[in-house]
Design a protein around this motif. Structure first.
Motif: not given
Lengths: 491, 250
Positions: A19-32, A69-80
């Motif tokens: 489970v990742y924080e929003a920023e790390a989740f977005a990075e992870k999405l990008g790297s995949c 993988f998952c993201a912790k509850p968030l309200t905003s995520l940088p768009s890819l």
């Protein structure tokens, strides 16, 4: 945290996923995405106090492994979406359904709210300039077809941009699934996209079997593949006829309309219903065939094959037809990959993709998908023709195998109890392309999340791309060559 | 050119002389259900299993509302007393919504549309099709009536591209909220006298989506329906037989 990868047919505990924080989740999405993994699904897991937790599932088609993988509850995520257009619809869906913001999204608009029936009216893309004009079509169309709205920006006869606004068919299917009693789940999914009843029902059954560990007999697998390939045959034959019709080549148009009916009749002989409704069961099938019915079906198959191949050959040896289809509505390999297209239109552009190869339902099958390079209407026709031949062969194999065996006892089994907090994915190659079902179970033997992703979800973008710099009069032909589902997208 | 003519000979003449000749229906075809008057006691398995709540118990016997039924056959399969069987009768269209409730022992033909014996439409009936959340199965089995086997045009029935050219509308789907305005617009754009045909359980009652918050549960009351064709989807012959009832063309 390390990646959690697992075989595509495995169920996995949600608690085991990182489970990742929003920023790390977005990075992870990008790297995949940068590694070339294909995004199967990006969806919400739960919503609490205005915040939404997310789940992403990728597939590596070469190794047949999934990454989740998952993201912790968030309200905003940088768009890819700008770098990876295949993500944009998933982001818009989360924005529409859960209010998640995606800063940097090139055009964050709803997916299923129709432009004329919503308090938040959204503008269409507009091209300004002298002699630029706009054409609006739909939602009700001229024929017998589902509703949708098309907005063309034209310069003379040429289409600069086509914007497709759907949502008219939105029935709230995924919500219905969460609330439905177990016996209503398969009937609901058979209606996800009515012409893909077998494809969606099979995806659900496979998903349930992966969650519960139920096994399916060899004979049932034959009866499943038989129905799935008959569905592909009927639709491909119908689509080839429809393309002939829009080319103005009426012989193949009218013959194929009839031959499609003959194949639907074969499905009805097997299942009692022309679309195969009620055939697929969790753990098997509901209908079996005795030797006499097998012989009848083999006999009908021979006639249908002769008629279909003859009818399509006449079309494909007509120079005027070929001239109309060549270089019309081209989608490049680069665009097809970037948009994450699947199925017929992706194969026609040179993408190697087919769930029968990348996520086979039974091990040990060596499937070679159809492929073309040119990405035009003709390529989509040739892919269908090749798949049609392959399906005829598979149907014949299955019928011969079934004729040699003997029918099994088939009763009405109650719905199995589901384990708690498990994630599983099913990929089935429907006639349009890869169908993805994803489920996360809850503690009441039901679903916390059930996502249905019809191939049309990705492929409508492909149709919009195909129309660029084509004449507006090419639209009907391009549309037929994609033949996408409206309700499969709108659900 | 010669190739086309040669293939044309091979493909033959395929139109069925319907309704003079009966169509081929497969052995497992599920038509109008027949219900035996048995004593169900406390067994309500069929009612519990039914995906669309189409089954109720009247006087202790099961009764099926075909307006909700998807003809999935689960009730017939699960009944320990084999009280329910789906027969081979494909004439399931009815002018009366209430008549679609099939009770034990019922076998009389469904009411045919009275108001529609209007000679106006007898030889020429032009329809506009409006899909309102239909899954494309009802649409496909309506569309197929234009193909060689059925050849709808020979009955003077056609699907037209504008409501202004139409005598009525044929509606499919549970009527999604997003399509409701377009449905009303299309209905109002058809000149009076106009007819409305509901094809499929979704259009009649909402079907599998009857309780969805995104649908209206079928055609709303403001649009009176003249003919109901139940099924999920109805067999094309059921739709054609219904349309011919409408014309009294039989």
């Amino acid at each position: 945290m390390t990646d959690t990868t697992f075989a595509y047919h495995q169920a996995i505990a949600l608690a085991d996923l990182p489970v990742y924080e929003a920023e790390a989740f977005a990075e992870k999405l990008g790297s995949c995405l940068a590694q070339g993994l294909r995004l199967l699904c990006l969806t919400a897991l739960a919503r609490e106090a205005e915040k939404t937790s997310l789940l992403a599932v990728f597939t590596n088609d070469a190794t047949q492994k999934l990454t989740a993988f998952c993201a912790k509850p968030l309200t905003s995520l940088p768009s890819l979406a700008d770098s990876y257009p295949s993500v944009q619809l998933f982001e818009r869906e989360l924005f529409e359904d859960y209010g998640v913001k995606f800063p940097g999204h090139p055009w964050l608009k709803p997916v299923r709210q129709t432009p004329d029936n919503t308090p938040q009216r959204y503008p269409f893309f507009r091209t300004d300039g002298r002699e630029v004009h706009e054409v609006a079509v739909g939602p009700v169309h001229a024929g017998i077809i589902e509703p949708g709205h098309f907005r063309f920006q034209c310069f003379g006869e040429n289409v600069l941009n086509l914007e497709i606004a759907l949502g008219y068919q939105h029935r709230g299917l995924e919500q219905c699934l969460l609330q439905a009693k177990p016996s209503a789940r398969l009937p609901l999914l058979e209606c996800a996209a009515g012409d893909t009843s077998i494809g969606h029902a099979l995806a659900h059954a496979v998903l349930m079997e992966r969650l519960t560990g139920l096994t399916v007999s060899d004979r049932s697998w034959h009866l499943r593949r038989l129905a799935l390939e008959l569905e592909r045959l009927a639709n491909h034959i119908g689509d080839l006829g429809a393309i002939a019709g829009d080319t103005g080549f009426l012989p193949t148009s009218s013959w194929n309309g009839r031959i499609r009916g003959d194949v639907l009749t074969m499905t009805a002989i097997l299942t009692g219903n022309r679309f195969g409704r009620g055939h697929i069961a969790v753990g098997g099938v509901h209908n079996d065939l005795d030797a006499e019915l097998c012989a009848d079906l083999i006999h009908r198959l021979d006639f249908a094959r002769r008629d279909a191949l003859g009818s399509v050959k006449v079309m494909l040896t007509s120079e005027s037809v070929l001239d109309r289809l060549r270089t019309t509505g081209t989608v490049s390999l680069k665009d097809a990959k970037a948009l994450g297209l699947v199925g017929v239109c992706a194969k026609a552009a040179g993408v190697v993709c087919d769930a029968r190869l990348t996520a086979p339902l039974r091990p040990g099958q060596n499937f070679i998908p159809a492929k073309c390079e040119t990405g035009d209407v003709l390529a989509r026709v040739l892919v269908r023709e090749e798949e049609m031949r392959a399906s005829f062969a598979m149907v014949e194999d299955d019928l011969c195998a079934l004729e040699e065996g003997s029918p099994e006892e088939r009763g009405y089994a109650p719905s199995p109890i589901l384990p708690t907090g498990m994630l599983a994915v099913a990929q089935v190659e429907g006639f349009r392309g890869e169908i993805v079902h994803l489920a996360v179970t809850n503690e009441h033997s039901g679903f916390q999340v059930y996502k249905v992703i019809d191939p049309s979800f990705h492929n409508w973008q492909g149709l919009a791309m195909a129309l660029r710099d084509n004449q507006i009069s090419d639209f009907p032909l391009c549309n037929k060559s994609f033949n996408l589902s409206y309700c499969g997208y709108d659900l | 050119m010669f190739g086309i003519i040669k293939e044309r000979f091979h493909q033959k003449y395929r139109t069925l002389d319907f309704p003079a000749k009966e169509p081929f229906l497969p052995g497992r075809f599920k038509g109008r259900p027949e219900i035996k008057a048995i004593n169900c006691a406390n067994c309500h398995i069929c009612q519990d299993l039914c995906p669309t709540e189409a089954i109720q118990h009247i006087d202790g016997h099961p009764a099926i509302d075909l307006g909700r039924c998807t003809f999935c056959g689960a009730c017939a399969q699960c009944c320990p007393q084999k009280a329910i069987a789906f027969g081979r009768n494909y004439h399931v269209a009815s002018a009366d919504r209430k008549a679609l409730l099939v009770k034990a022992g019922d076998s009389a033909a469904f009411p045919t549309p009275q108001a529609l014996t209007k000679p106006l439409f007898r030889r020429s009936l032009k329809l506009r099709q409006v899909s309102c959340g239909g899954c494309a199965a009802c649409e496909a089995d309506t569309n197929v009536l234009g193909t060689l086997l059925y050849d709808l045009g020979r009955f003077g029935i056609d699907f037209v591209a504008s409501p202004r050219h139409a005598d009525g509308i044929l509606v499919t789907g549970p009527v999604t909220k997003n399509m409701a305005p377009a449905l009303f617009d299309t209905y109002r754009a058809v000149p009076d006298p106009r007819i409305v045909i509901a094809v499929g359980s979704c259009a009649i009652s909402g079907g599998l989506f009857a309780t969805s918050s995104q649908c209206l549960g079928g055609i709303p009351e403001e649009i009176p329906v003249d003919l109901f064709v139940p099924g999920c989807p109805p067999n094309p012959w059921s739709i054609l037989a219904g349309l011919l009832e409408l014309q009294k063309n039989r």
